[in-house]
Scaffold this active site. Structure first.
Site, short mmCIF file in Angstrom:
data_model
loop_
_atom_site.label_atom_id
_atom_site.label_comp_id
_atom_site.label_asym_id
_atom_site.label_seq_id
_atom_site.Cartn_x
_atom_site.Cartn_y
_atom_site.Cartn_z
N LYS A 93 0.94 -1.12 -0.05
CA LYS A 93 -0.11 -0.11 0.04
C LYS A 93 0.74 1.27 -0.03
O LYS A 93 0.64 2.36 -0.67
CB LYS A 93 -0.80 -0.06 1.12
CG LYS A 93 -1.84 -1.15 1.44
CD LYS A 93 -2.56 -1.30 2.57
CE LYS A 93 -3.11 -2.48 3.00
NZ LYS A 93 -3.88 -2.52 4.55
N ARG A 94 1.88 1.23 0.99
CA ARG A 94 2.62 2.53 1.00
C ARG A 94 3.60 2.73 -0.44
O ARG A 94 3.58 3.84 -0.83
CB ARG A 94 3.98 2.26 1.95
CG ARG A 94 4.58 3.43 2.37
CD ARG A 94 5.54 3.12 3.52
NE ARG A 94 5.02 2.84 4.89
CZ ARG A 94 4.69 1.64 5.47
NH1 ARG A 94 5.40 0.62 4.85
NH2 ARG A 94 3.86 1.62 6.36
#
Length: 481
Positions: free
Chosen positions: A249-250
């Site tokens: 996600k990051r």
């Protein structure tokens, strides 16, 4: 397989959106439970108060519901089980299997600096494992807060037979020292809470990503110390990008989150098929890519999950989604796409039966449902950009002018109720002008749709009707002047 009831779980954390990897692992757990008539449990690991968000919890639950993933029990929330974790932590302390550690963050930072300078692995050195009572009292008098650490066995190989990876062995010297199991504020850390939960909930199998291999090596001694049966482990490969980076996600943004695909009009059955097939093939039909999840449950074996990393492949996902879109009826596609259509188009311009014909004309090229408004927008809006090179070259020709003028002259002879007749009439005009192919069709396509590509030309003419066809041709001819 043992006659004992099979119990598996998925345990997402509401510190972010529902990840593709979590969804894929959920399907593997679900299929395994169905195959063996077991139970599939949902647990929400929400002890990280600072990062938890209610919106993420809702997104996780909504995502599972959208995907059709059903649970036999849960959701259970870790935040409602804090007393249980504290009770088991105290048990370990009382039995001498855990201890209070008063090392400060500054002292840990200094330890890491020393280890980096010496070019040795960074790890806690277990310095407070055997404190005397006087030493503890001194630290308490200084106002130090203690975390609780579990005593890992020294220099011991933790081994297990992994259902996917085979025999796995990790030495405790490579686990970073005695792990913290309870923070000073009484909140459990992951490796402890998950063991208490899995033991208390009688999980027989733990199926998860292979980024948990070292966690498993930490958790097995905790299971044993608490007197719980050690579950059977299966570690599936992670999802990577084509650049060999772990899909996160990051780093990769919303492509890692299931919410993105729901919002863009991917079908849940396509997502399920794609994610399961990423690392698993059917034993009797390994070459068969398209399958319904429920239909393969009885064939599912953990041993058929690949050990190699899965690769995120958007074109492949689009291929799956296109297949499932084409399986839908026109009315189903209309209803599923309505949220996108109503946002961008004034659907009241056409009766529903005509909109269904538009959908039918373009659905073979649909990768996802949010593309549909763009593909049929020209039926609703005639603001075309005729200055684009590929459009201008089709329109700004002598033949183009001749075609459009001839159609205007004969427009009252078109049978607009029949797409086939409309196409035949254009072909007849082509014979009169000795034109065919792109010299005949492209100028008309551009005038009516703003593009030299698209659905069947006869259908376009039929659906637009005499008034719109006349108006658009006249507008295009003005560009030629």
């Amino acid at each position: 397989m043992s006659e004992k009831e099979i119990r598996v779980r998925i345990a997402p954390s509401p510190t972010g959106s529902l990840h593709l990897g979590t969804v894929r692992t959920s399907f593997y757990n679900c299929l395994f439970a169905k195959k063996h008539g077991g139970k599939f449990i949902l647990r929400i690991e929400d002890t990280d108060v600072q990062r938890n968000k209610d919106e993420y919890t809702k997104e996780i639950l909504d995502g599972f519901n959208w995907l059709g993933i059903k649970f036999d029990e849960g959701p259970y929330y870790q935040s409602a089980r804090l007393d249980l974790y504290r009770k088991f932590a105290q048990k370990l302390l009382d039995e001498g299997k855990a201890y209070y550690c008063f090392v400060t963050p500054e002292e840990l930072d200094e330890l890491r600096k020393i280890q980096r300078a010496a070019k040795v692995p960074e790890k806690y050195d277990n310095r407070h494992r055997n404190l005397t009572k006087d030493q503890k009292d001194k630290f308490i008098s200084e106002g130090r807060k203690a975390v609780t650490r579990f005593k890992l066995p020294d220099n011991t190989d933790i081994k297990w037979n992994d259902e996917i990876r085979g025999l796995v062995s990790v030495n405790t010297n490579d686990l970073g020292g005695d792990p913290v199991i309870m923070r000073a504020d009484g909140i459990p850390l992951y490796n402890f809470a998950v063991v208490v939960d899995d033991g208390d909930m009688k999980m027989t199998h733990v199926i998860r990503g292979d980024d948990h291999l070292h966690n498993t090596a930490k958790q097995i001694p905790i299971f044993e110390a608490l007197g719980f049966p050690v579950p059977i482990f299966a570690h599936a490969p992670l999802i990577f990008t084509h650049d060999r980076e772990k899909l996160s996600k990051r780093k990769h943004g919303d492509i890692a989150n299931i919410d993105k695909y729901q919002k863009e009009g991917y079908l849940p059955e396509a997502m399920a098929n794609y994610l399961v097939h990423m690392s698993w093939t059917q034993p009797d039909k390994p070459e068969e890519e398209i399958f319904k999840i429920d239909a393969v449950a009885l064939k599912f074996e953990l041993s058929r999950i690949s050990k190699s990393s899965a690769v995120y492949d958007l074109p492949k996902l689009n291929w799956f989604n296109n297949h499932y879109i084409k399986e839908k009826s026109l009315s189903e596609i209309y209803e599923l796409s309505k949220r996108f259509l109503e946002k961008d188009l004034n659907l009241s311009i056409y009766p529903k039966d005509q909109i269904l014909k538009m959908i039918d004309a373009v659905r073979t090229g649909l990768n996802k449902l949010d593309e549909l408004p763009g593909l049929i927008k020209f039926f609703f809006n005639d603001e075309f950009d005729f200055s684009r090179d590929e459009v201008a070259s089709s329109l700004r020709t002598e033949n183009g002018r001749r075609v459009l003028e001839k159609i205007l002259i004969q427009i009252n002879l078109f049978n607009f109720q029949n797409p086939g007749d409309c196409k035949n009439k254009v072909d007849g005009i082509g014979k009169e002008l000795a034109l065919k192919g792109k010299d005949l069709y492209w100028p008309l396509r551009v005038a009516l749709s703003g593009s030299n590509k698209g659905p069947d030309l006869g259908l376009i003419i039929s659906l637009l009707g005499a008034e719109k066809v006349k108006s658009r041709i006249e507008k295009a001819l003005k560009v030629l002047v």
